[in-house]
Motif scaffolding. Structure first.
Motif, PDB file in Angstrom:
ATOM      1  N   GLU A  29       0.793  -1.141   0.007  1.00 48.34           N
ATOM      2  CA  GLU A  29       0.008   0.077  -0.263  1.00 48.34           C
ATOM      3  C   GLU A  29       0.914   1.187   0.132  1.00 48.34           C
ATOM      4  O   GLU A  29       2.059   1.285   0.455  1.00 48.34           O
ATOM      5  N   PHE A  30       0.489   2.373  -0.533  1.00 55.93           N
ATOM      6  CA  PHE A  30       1.197   3.565  -0.404  1.00 55.93           C
ATOM      7  C   PHE A  30       0.304   4.536   0.157  1.00 55.93           C
ATOM      8  O   PHE A  30      -0.945   4.562   0.001  1.00 55.93           O
ATOM      9  N   GLY A  31       0.924   5.457   0.824  1.00 51.38           N
ATOM     10  CA  GLY A  31       0.030   6.535   1.742  1.00 51.38           C
ATOM     11  C   GLY A  31      -0.242   7.830   0.765  1.00 51.38           C
ATOM     12  O   GLY A  31       0.420   8.165  -0.208  1.00 51.38           O
ATOM     13  N   PRO A  32      -0.975   8.718   1.448  1.00 53.57           N
ATOM     14  CA  PRO A  32      -1.250   9.952   0.873  1.00 53.57           C
ATOM     15  C   PRO A  32       0.015  10.879   0.797  1.00 53.57           C
ATOM     16  O   PRO A  32       0.135  11.818  -0.001  1.00 53.57           O
ATOM     17  N   GLU A  33       0.993  10.702   1.601  1.00 50.71           N
ATOM     18  CA  GLU A  33       2.172  11.416   1.710  1.00 50.71           C
ATOM     19  C   GLU A  33       3.284  11.095   0.696  1.00 50.71           C
ATOM     20  O   GLU A  33       4.130  11.746   0.223  1.00 50.71           O
ATOM     21  N   GLU A  34       3.189   9.959   0.042  1.00 55.19           N
ATOM     22  CA  GLU A  34       4.173   9.242  -0.934  1.00 55.19           C
ATOM     23  C   GLU A  34       4.026   9.827  -2.359  1.00 55.19           C
ATOM     24  O   GLU A  34       2.723  10.038  -2.694  1.00 55.19           O
ATOM     25  N   ASP A  35       4.773   9.936  -3.140  1.00 55.96           N
ATOM     26  CA  ASP A  35       4.892  10.061  -4.479  1.00 55.96           C
ATOM     27  C   ASP A  35       4.423   8.959  -5.204  1.00 55.96           C
ATOM     28  O   ASP A  35       5.374   7.954  -5.232  1.00 55.96           O
ATOM     29  N   VAL A  36       3.425   8.940  -5.817  1.00 58.00           N
ATOM     30  CA  VAL A  36       2.887   7.786  -6.510  1.00 58.00           C
ATOM     31  C   VAL A  36       3.659   7.389  -7.512  1.00 58.00           C
ATOM     32  O   VAL A  36       3.961   6.236  -7.667  1.00 58.00           O
ATOM     33  N   ALA A  37       4.122   8.223  -8.274  1.00 56.85           N
ATOM     34  CA  ALA A  37       5.096   7.632  -9.418  1.00 56.85           C
ATOM     35  C   ALA A  37       6.176   7.105  -9.126  1.00 56.85           C
ATOM     36  O   ALA A  37       6.712   6.182  -9.696  1.00 56.85           O
ATOM     37  N   GLU A  38       7.106   7.864  -7.984  1.00 61.24           N
ATOM     38  CA  GLU A  38       7.929   7.157  -7.400  1.00 61.24           C
ATOM     39  C   GLU A  38       7.740   5.803  -6.949  1.00 61.24           C
ATOM     40  O   GLU A  38       8.633   4.718  -7.027  1.00 61.24           O
ATOM     41  N   ALA A  39       6.641   5.326  -6.117  1.00 65.02           N
ATOM     42  CA  ALA A  39       6.425   4.046  -5.590  1.00 65.02           C
ATOM     43  C   ALA A  39       6.071   3.331  -6.769  1.00 65.02           C
ATOM     44  O   ALA A  39       6.608   2.156  -6.700  1.00 65.02           O
ATOM     45  N   LEU A  40       5.424   3.771  -7.955  1.00 64.60           N
ATOM     46  CA  LEU A  40       5.206   2.899  -9.111  1.00 64.60           C
ATOM     47  C   LEU A  40       6.695   2.527  -9.763  1.00 64.60           C
ATOM     48  O   LEU A  40       6.734   1.425 -10.098  1.00 64.60           O
ATOM     49  N   ARG A  41       7.493   3.393  -9.883  1.00 55.60           N
ATOM     50  CA  ARG A  41       8.762   3.255 -10.725  1.00 55.60           C
ATOM     51  C   ARG A  41       9.570   2.101  -9.666  1.00 55.60           C
ATOM     52  O   ARG A  41      10.175   1.144 -10.239  1.00 55.60           O
ATOM     53  N   ALA A  42       9.598   2.445  -8.460  1.00 52.96           N
ATOM     54  CA  ALA A  42      10.313   1.394  -7.637  1.00 52.96           C
ATOM     55  C   ALA A  42       9.692  -0.098  -7.849  1.00 52.96           C
ATOM     56  O   ALA A  42      10.463  -1.054  -7.593  1.00 52.96           O
ATOM     57  N   ALA A  43       8.313  -0.207  -7.712  1.00 51.36           N
ATOM     58  CA  ALA A  43       7.745  -1.570  -7.768  1.00 51.36           C
ATOM     59  C   ALA A  43       8.135  -2.105  -9.066  1.00 51.36           C
ATOM     60  O   ALA A  43       8.137  -3.331  -9.242  1.00 51.36           O
ATOM     61  N   ALA A  44       7.992  -1.438 -10.130  1.00 50.99           N
ATOM     62  CA  ALA A  44       7.946  -1.803 -11.368  1.00 50.99           C
ATOM     63  C   ALA A  44       9.454  -2.219 -11.847  1.00 50.99           C
ATOM     64  O   ALA A  44       9.735  -3.194 -12.549  1.00 50.99           O
ATOM     65  N   ALA A  45      10.395  -1.578 -10.969  1.00 51.31           N
ATOM     66  CA  ALA A  45      12.011  -1.982 -11.075  1.00 51.31           C
ATOM     67  C   ALA A  45      12.230  -3.456 -10.675  1.00 51.31           C
ATOM     68  O   ALA A  45      13.095  -3.860 -11.216  1.00 51.31           O
ATOM     69  N   SER A  46      11.378  -3.963  -9.793  1.00 49.55           N
ATOM     70  CA  SER A  46      11.539  -5.290  -9.168  1.00 49.55           C
ATOM     71  C   SER A  46      10.698  -6.139  -9.647  1.00 49.55           C
ATOM     72  O   SER A  46      10.546  -7.307  -8.889  1.00 49.55           O
ATOM     73  N   ALA A  47       9.576  -6.054 -10.373  1.00 45.21           N
ATOM     74  CA  ALA A  47       8.598  -6.869 -10.798  1.00 45.21           C
ATOM     75  C   ALA A  47       8.554  -7.331 -12.293  1.00 45.21           C
ATOM     76  O   ALA A  47       9.008  -6.612 -13.141  1.00 45.21           O
ATOM     77  N   GLU A  48       8.074  -8.683 -12.176  1.00 45.33           N
ATOM     78  CA  GLU A  48       7.844  -9.023 -13.612  1.00 45.33           C
ATOM     79  C   GLU A  48       6.430  -8.663 -14.250  1.00 45.33           C
ATOM     80  O   GLU A  48       6.475  -8.438 -15.437  1.00 45.33           O
ATOM     81  N   VAL A  49       5.771  -8.670 -13.144  1.00 41.25           N
ATOM     82  CA  VAL A  49       4.286  -8.211 -13.576  1.00 41.25           C
ATOM     83  C   VAL A  49       3.987  -7.147 -12.579  1.00 41.25           C
ATOM     84  O   VAL A  49       4.202  -7.225 -11.312  1.00 41.25           O
TER      85      VAL A  49
END
Length: 67
Positions: A29-49
């Protein structure tokens, strides 16, 4: 799987449902204070899907990151 728990009715039930349905998946989960795009980039960097659950803003941010 990256989830915005405050999207929709904001009751957070989606996170538990996803964890139950996809026990092998990494669910975050990500919170309201987090940068959504940055959280997505980080998740995408380590994911196959990459799965995303949230409202229009979350989905648009995900599309911008992966396209």
């Amino acid at each position: 799987m990256l989830i915005n728990p405050s999207a929709g009715d904001g009751d957070g039930e989606i996170t538990e449902a996803v964890r139950k349905a996809l026990p092998a998946a990494t669910v975050r989960e990500f919170g309201p204070e987090e940068d959504v795009a940055e959280a997505l980039r980080a998740a995408a960097a380590s994911a196959e899907v990459l799965g995303v659950a949230g409202g229009d803003g979350t989905i648009n941010a995900a599309a911008a990151v992966v396209l």
